[in-house]
Design an enzyme around this catalytic site. Structure first.
Site, short mmCIF file in Angstrom:
data_model
loop_
_atom_site.label_atom_id
_atom_site.label_comp_id
_atom_site.label_asym_id
_atom_site.label_seq_id
_atom_site.Cartn_x
_atom_site.Cartn_y
_atom_site.Cartn_z
CG HIS A 128 -1.87 1.03 1.42
ND1 HIS A 128 -1.56 2.29 1.90
CD2 HIS A 128 -3.19 1.03 1.15
CE1 HIS A 128 -2.68 3.01 1.91
NE2 HIS A 128 -3.68 2.28 1.47
CG ASP A 205 0.78 -2.46 6.05
OD1 ASP A 205 -0.18 -2.66 6.82
OD2 ASP A 205 0.70 -1.78 5.01
CD GLN A 208 -6.63 -4.72 3.97
OE1 GLN A 208 -7.54 -5.46 4.34
NE2 GLN A 208 -6.85 -3.49 3.57
CE LYS A 231 -7.05 -0.53 6.23
NZ LYS A 231 -7.81 0.03 5.11
CB CYS A 371 -3.72 3.39 -1.62
SG CYS A 371 -4.93 4.67 -1.36
N1 7TS Z 1 -1.61 -0.82 4.59
C1 7TS Z 1 -2.53 -1.60 3.99
C2 7TS Z 1 -2.15 -3.00 3.56
C3 7TS Z 1 -3.82 -1.10 3.79
O1 7TS Z 1 -4.73 -1.88 3.21
C4 7TS Z 1 -4.14 0.22 4.21
C5 7TS Z 1 -5.48 0.83 3.93
C6 7TS Z 1 -3.14 0.96 4.85
C7 7TS Z 1 -1.90 0.41 5.01
C8 7TS Z 1 -3.40 2.32 5.38
O2 7TS Z 1 -4.24 2.26 6.48
P1 7TS Z 1 -4.81 3.58 7.16
O3 7TS Z 1 -5.77 3.06 8.18
O4 7TS Z 1 -3.66 4.31 7.76
O5 7TS Z 1 -5.47 4.36 6.07
N2 7TS Z 1 -6.15 0.27 2.82
C9 7TS Z 1 -7.23 0.79 2.19
C10 7TS Z 1 -7.86 0.14 1.12
O6 7TS Z 1 -7.52 -0.94 0.67
N3 7TS Z 1 -8.89 0.89 0.70
O7 7TS Z 1 -8.94 2.00 1.45
C11 7TS Z 1 -7.91 1.96 2.39
#
Ligand code: 7TS
Length: 416
Positions: A128, A205, A208, A231, A371
């Site tokens: 990401h 990371d 997910q 999430k 992203c």
């Molecule tokens: N890493 C992964 C693997 C992610 O899927 C996401 C967000 C992030 C980092 C960032 O997380 P945040 O909570 O700091 O925003 N992924 C997604 C997505 O797949 N669609 O919208 C956000």
């Protein structure tokens, strides 16, 4: 073998008021955008309300009753997180605003202190953006080298290339445990062992991973693990960085301000102990407390059961979508090799159009680059449509997705 038991999906669905609402022109919501953010159960919403109604005060600074209660609630969640991820100590759990903030904290707090020109940081092509951009920023300011483990055509990582890339100059490896764009599950423990053999620091990371399967930070062999509350049924604006105490103690804070100092004079300041050192300013106290309720909810279900349910739904979705004319599915072939994410395209129809037509049938998916633009570049597509599942999704909802895709085909004169 861990015993799993089937989830009572109707019972779970009753806990999520939003799943009862209609969208578009009075059609029931089919929420398949869980990789972007999950929904919240009444238990989490009630905990947020209870906190603001009965306990709200700032933490760590007051002698009055409310402040003591707020502090206890907030610190209690640190222990819940510790247990959820099997961390050795609750003090190793740092509350942040999300995965993005957690990775930036490692890049700027650890990276700026311990990396220098010529050092190599290894990430992968399926990250990401939040696990790419912070390292590019460090590369541009420190002169480190950034290397990418390539993706194979099926969306898994090229492990032979990883073995070549991770070498004596590797100082840090930062990889996702699961691709948000394709669902590919990454063999983190194996990569971690390769990096450790070179004395490198390992960042995972788990944005997910944490919501969808058991997370044991010690078994992963990682030094830092990042994830987000939103999430995994919790409030937005809350995340976690877990780090090994030794590294957290050695690294610098990223943000300065209140609550992170031991003493401040006009000349200089000294830092508070871990974790306060990294939690400058008033944190999202209510959000953290709500996150605690989300962790309780997931723990009561059992993360093995969450994984088993998603595996079943994903396997069904892979088979069901393969029957829809014109659908190309990206990512690993077998459901076992992916989380609850199915990225696809419909022949001759742009993913944004697909997303819009699906919305008119009440089906919420994400269309775009997710992203993860390097993944789109590797697949040679501008975007994909992505359905992503969670504990409350059913086979009927997968059928609704498939039938809405068939209608999309008819509408656009696509494959039949
Ligand atoms: N890493 C992964 C693997 C992610 O899927 C996401 C967000 C992030 C980092 C960032 O997380 P945040 O909570 O700091 O925003 N992924 C997604 C997505 O797949 N669609 O919208 C956000």
């Amino acid at each position: 073998m861990v015993q799993t038991h089937a989830l009572d999906i109707s019972k779970i669905r009753r806990d999520f008021p939003i799943l009862k609402r209609d969208v578009a022109s009075g059609v029931p919501l089919v929420y398949l955008d869980n990789a972007a953010t999950s929904q919240r159960p009444v238990q989490v919403i009630a905990e947020l309300t209870r906190f603001y109604r009965d306990h709200n005060a700032n933490i760590h600074r007051g002698v009055h009753t409310l402040s003591v209660e707020s502090t206890e609630l907030y610190e209690g969640v640190r222990e819940k997180v510790r247990a959820f991820i099997n961390a050795p100590e609750a003090r190793e759990v740092i509350f942040t605003s999300g995965t993005t903030a957690s990775i930036n904290l490692v890049a700027h707090g650890w990276g700026r202190k311990f990396l220098s020109a010529g050092d190599e940081v290894v990430i992968s092509e399926i990250e990401h953006h939040s696990n790419i951009v912070p390292w590019q920023m460090l590369r541009d300011s420190l002169g480190i080298e950034l290397k990418y483990i390539p993706m194979l055509p099926d969306g898994t990582l090229d492990m032979d290339a990883a073995r070549e890339l991770i070498g004596p100059r590797t100082k840090l490896l930062s990889v996702t445990a699961m691709s948000n764009a394709l669902g590919s599950i990454v063999p983190v423990a194996e990569l971690s062992a390769l990096a450790k053999a070179q004395g490198a620091v390992v960042v995972v990371d788990a944005a997910q991973h944490a919501p969808h399967m058991p997370l044991d930070v010690q078994a992963l062999g990682a030094d830092f693990v990042a994830f987000s509350s939103h999430k995994m049924l919790g409030p937005t604006g809350v995340g976690v960085l877990w780090g090994r105490m030794e590294l957290l103690e050695a690294m610098d804070p990223f943000m300065g301000g209140g609550d992170m100092i031991l003493s401040v004079t006009m000349e200089q300041s000294t830092w508070a102990d871990v974790p306060s050192k990294f939690e400058a300013g008033t944190p999202n106290i209510g959000g953290v407390v709500g996150f605690g309720a989300a962790l309780d909810y997931l723990s009561a279900i059992g993360m093995h059961n969450v994984r088993a349910h998603e595996l079943e739904i994903t396997d069904y979705a892979l088979r069901r979508l393969a029957d829809v004319p014109g659908v190309t599915i990206f990512g690993p072939e077998r459901a076992e090799d992916r989380g609850g994410v199915v990225s696809f395209e419909l022949e001759r129809i742009h993913p944004h159009d697909v997303g819009q037509v699906l919305d008119s049938y009440g089906v919420a998916i994400r269309a775009g680059h997710h992203c993860a633009q390097p993944v789109m570049a590797a697949l040679k597509v501008p975007a994909t449509a992505r359905a992503s599942f969670y504990i409350y999704n059913t086979r009927d909802e997968v059928d609704a997705l498939a039938s809405a895709l068939e209608s999309t085909n008819r509408m656009f004169g696509g494959a039949s």
